[in-house]
Design a protein around this motif. Structure first.
Motif, PDB file in Angstrom:
ATOM      1  N   ILE A 105       0.862  -1.178   0.000  1.00  0.00           N
ATOM      2  CA  ILE A 105       0.000   0.000   0.000  1.00  0.00           C
ATOM      3  C   ILE A 105       0.898   1.228   0.000  1.00  0.00           C
ATOM      4  O   ILE A 105       1.843   1.314   0.783  1.00  0.00           O
ATOM      5  CB  ILE A 105      -0.913   0.005   1.242  1.00  0.00           C
ATOM      6  N   ARG A 106       0.595   2.181  -0.860  1.00  0.00           N
ATOM      7  CA  ARG A 106       1.427   3.376  -0.975  1.00  0.00           C
ATOM      8  C   ARG A 106       0.569   4.638  -0.873  1.00  0.00           C
ATOM      9  O   ARG A 106      -0.554   4.668  -1.357  1.00  0.00           O
ATOM     10  CB  ARG A 106       2.178   3.371  -2.312  1.00  0.00           C
ATOM     11  N   GLY A 107       1.112   5.637  -0.228  1.00  0.00           N
ATOM     12  CA  GLY A 107       0.471   6.940  -0.196  1.00  0.00           C
ATOM     13  C   GLY A 107      -0.482   7.196   0.949  1.00  0.00           C
ATOM     14  O   GLY A 107      -0.888   8.344   1.170  1.00  0.00           O
ATOM     15  N   THR A 108      -0.840   6.162   1.714  1.00  0.00           N
ATOM     16  CA  THR A 108      -1.790   6.394   2.805  1.00  0.00           C
ATOM     17  C   THR A 108      -1.185   7.221   3.935  1.00  0.00           C
ATOM     18  O   THR A 108      -1.908   7.891   4.672  1.00  0.00           O
ATOM     19  CB  THR A 108      -2.324   5.066   3.367  1.00  0.00           C
ATOM     20  N   ASP A 109       0.131   7.183   4.074  1.00  0.00           N
ATOM     21  CA  ASP A 109       0.768   8.021   5.096  1.00  0.00           C
ATOM     22  C   ASP A 109       0.737   9.496   4.721  1.00  0.00           C
ATOM     23  O   ASP A 109       0.908  10.366   5.575  1.00  0.00           O
ATOM     24  CB  ASP A 109       2.213   7.575   5.339  1.00  0.00           C
ATOM     25  N   LYS A 110       0.488   9.775   3.440  1.00  0.00           N
ATOM     26  CA  LYS A 110       0.362  11.167   3.001  1.00  0.00           C
ATOM     27  C   LYS A 110      -1.069  11.658   3.171  1.00  0.00           C
ATOM     28  O   LYS A 110      -1.292  12.815   3.544  1.00  0.00           O
ATOM     29  CB  LYS A 110       0.766  11.288   1.527  1.00  0.00           C
ATOM     30  N   VAL A 111      -2.057  10.784   2.921  1.00  0.00           N
ATOM     31  CA  VAL A 111      -3.451  11.213   3.065  1.00  0.00           C
ATOM     32  C   VAL A 111      -3.902  11.176   4.528  1.00  0.00           C
ATOM     33  O   VAL A 111      -4.866  11.835   4.902  1.00  0.00           O
ATOM     34  CB  VAL A 111      -4.407  10.364   2.192  1.00  0.00           C
ATOM     35  N   GLN A 112      -3.192  10.394   5.344  1.00  0.00           N
ATOM     36  CA  GLN A 112      -3.514  10.348   6.770  1.00  0.00           C
ATOM     37  C   GLN A 112      -2.222  10.274   7.592  1.00  0.00           C
ATOM     38  O   GLN A 112      -1.855   9.218   8.101  1.00  0.00           O
ATOM     39  CB  GLN A 112      -4.423   9.158   7.104  1.00  0.00           C
ATOM     40  N   PRO A 113      -1.538  11.397   7.751  1.00  0.00           N
ATOM     41  CA  PRO A 113      -0.318  11.406   8.564  1.00  0.00           C
ATOM     42  C   PRO A 113      -0.631  10.993   9.999  1.00  0.00           C
ATOM     43  O   PRO A 113      -1.759  11.120  10.469  1.00  0.00           O
ATOM     44  CB  PRO A 113       0.135  12.868   8.498  1.00  0.00           C
ATOM     45  N   ARG A 114       0.369  10.494  10.682  1.00  0.00           N
ATOM     46  CA  ARG A 114       0.196  10.070  12.071  1.00  0.00           C
ATOM     47  C   ARG A 114      -0.405  11.205  12.901  1.00  0.00           C
ATOM     48  O   ARG A 114       0.044  12.344  12.838  1.00  0.00           O
ATOM     49  CB  ARG A 114       1.540   9.630  12.658  1.00  0.00           C
TER      50      ARG A 114
ATOM     51  N   GLN B  13      -3.495  12.332  12.526  1.00  0.00           N
ATOM     52  CA  GLN B  13      -4.643  12.919  11.834  1.00  0.00           C
ATOM     53  C   GLN B  13      -5.778  11.909  11.792  1.00  0.00           C
ATOM     54  O   GLN B  13      -5.612  10.804  11.287  1.00  0.00           O
ATOM     55  CB  GLN B  13      -4.261  13.338  10.414  1.00  0.00           C
ATOM     56  N   VAL B  14      -6.928  12.270  12.327  1.00  0.00           N
ATOM     57  CA  VAL B  14      -8.049  11.339  12.432  1.00  0.00           C
ATOM     58  C   VAL B  14      -8.744  11.128  11.101  1.00  0.00           C
ATOM     59  O   VAL B  14      -9.005   9.994  10.685  1.00  0.00           O
ATOM     60  CB  VAL B  14      -9.062  11.832  13.484  1.00  0.00           C
TER      61      VAL B  14
END
Length: 229
Positions: free
Chosen positions: A156-165, A167-168
Motif C-alpha cells: 500500500i502506498r500513499g496512505t501516510d500522506k493522506v492520513q499522517p500520524r 490525523q483522524v
C-alpha cells in the motif's frame, strides 16, 4: 435480519467504496492475484490507520481483519453503532494485552481461514513511524503454515500522506495498491523447528512486500506508538 450483513454491502458499494475512489483515486494492480475462492491471507505493509479499510474496499471478496477490543465495547447508542460498523466492514475484536490473548487472536484468525474466507494482516504489527518497512512478526507465518492458506503480499502506498500520524480524518490524495502472486508455505515446518521456520517464512513474505512497495527495509521491529519518541 443481521444488521452486520446490511452494513457490509452498504459500506463497500454505496458509502465508503465510492467515497474512497473519489477521494483517493486508487491505482490498483495485481488484483487477479487474489484467489476468487478459498482461504487467503493478505499480508500488507502498514503506513496509516486507513490501511485497514483500503483492502476490504478494493478486494472483490469480503476481507476480515483484527480490530482492537475497544471498538466493540463502547456503551450507549454510539458504542453500539461503532461496534456494528466495525463488524460490518469485517473487523474482528482482539485483546491486545499480550500473553494468552496473542494465542487467542491466532485462533480467531485461523477460524476465519478454516471456513474459507479472506484475512488481512499487517506483519509489522503496527504502523511504520517513518515510511520504512520494518521487520515482520511471525504470526503471519504461523497462520499460513497452520492453515495452509496462501499468502498474497500487498504493498500500500500513499496512505501516510493522506492520513499522517495523528490525523483522524484522511485528506484527499492518490494512493496505490500493488498485489503480488500467492506464496504457499503449507508443510514448510514439517520436521523442522517451528520457531526457526516461522522466522524464515516471515522474512520471505516481508521481502515480497518490499519488492512491491520499494520501501527501505529495517531489520528491526517497528516501535509501538507509545515507544515512538
Amino acid at each position: 435480519m443481521d444488521p452486520e450483513r446490511v452494513v457490509y454491502p452498504l459500506m463497500k458499494y454505496v458509502v465508503l467504496g465510492p467515497a474512497m475512489r473519489v477521494a483517493f483515486l486508487p491505482q490498483v494492480s495485481g488484483l487477479r492475484n487474489v484467489p476468487r475462492t478459498g482461504p487467503v491471507i493478505l499480508a500488507a505493509n502498514h503506513l496509516a490507520f486507513v490501511d485497514s479499510f483500503v483492502l476490504p474496499l478494493i478486494v472483490p471478496r469480503r476481507v476480515h481483519f483484527l480490530g482492537k477490543n475497544e471498538y466493540f465495547t463502547g456503551t450507549g447508542m454510539k458504542g453500539q453503532a461503532t461496534a456494528t460498523f466495525f463488524r460490518g466492514v469485517g473487523a474482528i475484536a482482539v485483546d491486545r494485552s499480550g500473553g494468552r490473548a496473542a494465542f487467542d487472536a491466532l485462533d480467531t484468525c485461523a477460524a476465519v481461514l478454516e471456513r474459507g474466507d479472506v484475512f488481512a494482516i499487517h506483519p509489522e504489527g503496527t504502523r511504520s513511524p517513518d515510511g520504512r518497512l520494518y521487520r515482520g512478526r511471525t504470526g503471519v507465518a504461523r497462520l499460513a503454515m497452520r492453515t495452509g492458506a496462501p499468502v498474497v503480499p500487498v504493498a500500500i502506498r500513499g496512505t501516510d500522506k493522506v492520513q499522517p500520524r495523528g490525523q483522524v480524518v484522511p485528506k484527499p490524495g492518490r494512493i496505490g495498491v500493488r498485489i503480488g502472486p500467492p506464496m504457499r508455505f503449507a508443510g514448510r515446518d514439517d520436521g523442522m523447528p517451528r520457531g526457526k521456520v516461522a522466522r524464515q517464512v516471515t522474512d520471505e513474505i516481508m521481502e515480497a512486500i518490499q519488492s512491491l512497495s520499494g520501501q527501505e527495509y529495517v531489520d528491526d521491529y517497528a516501535p509501538r506508538p507509545a515507544e515512538t519518541p
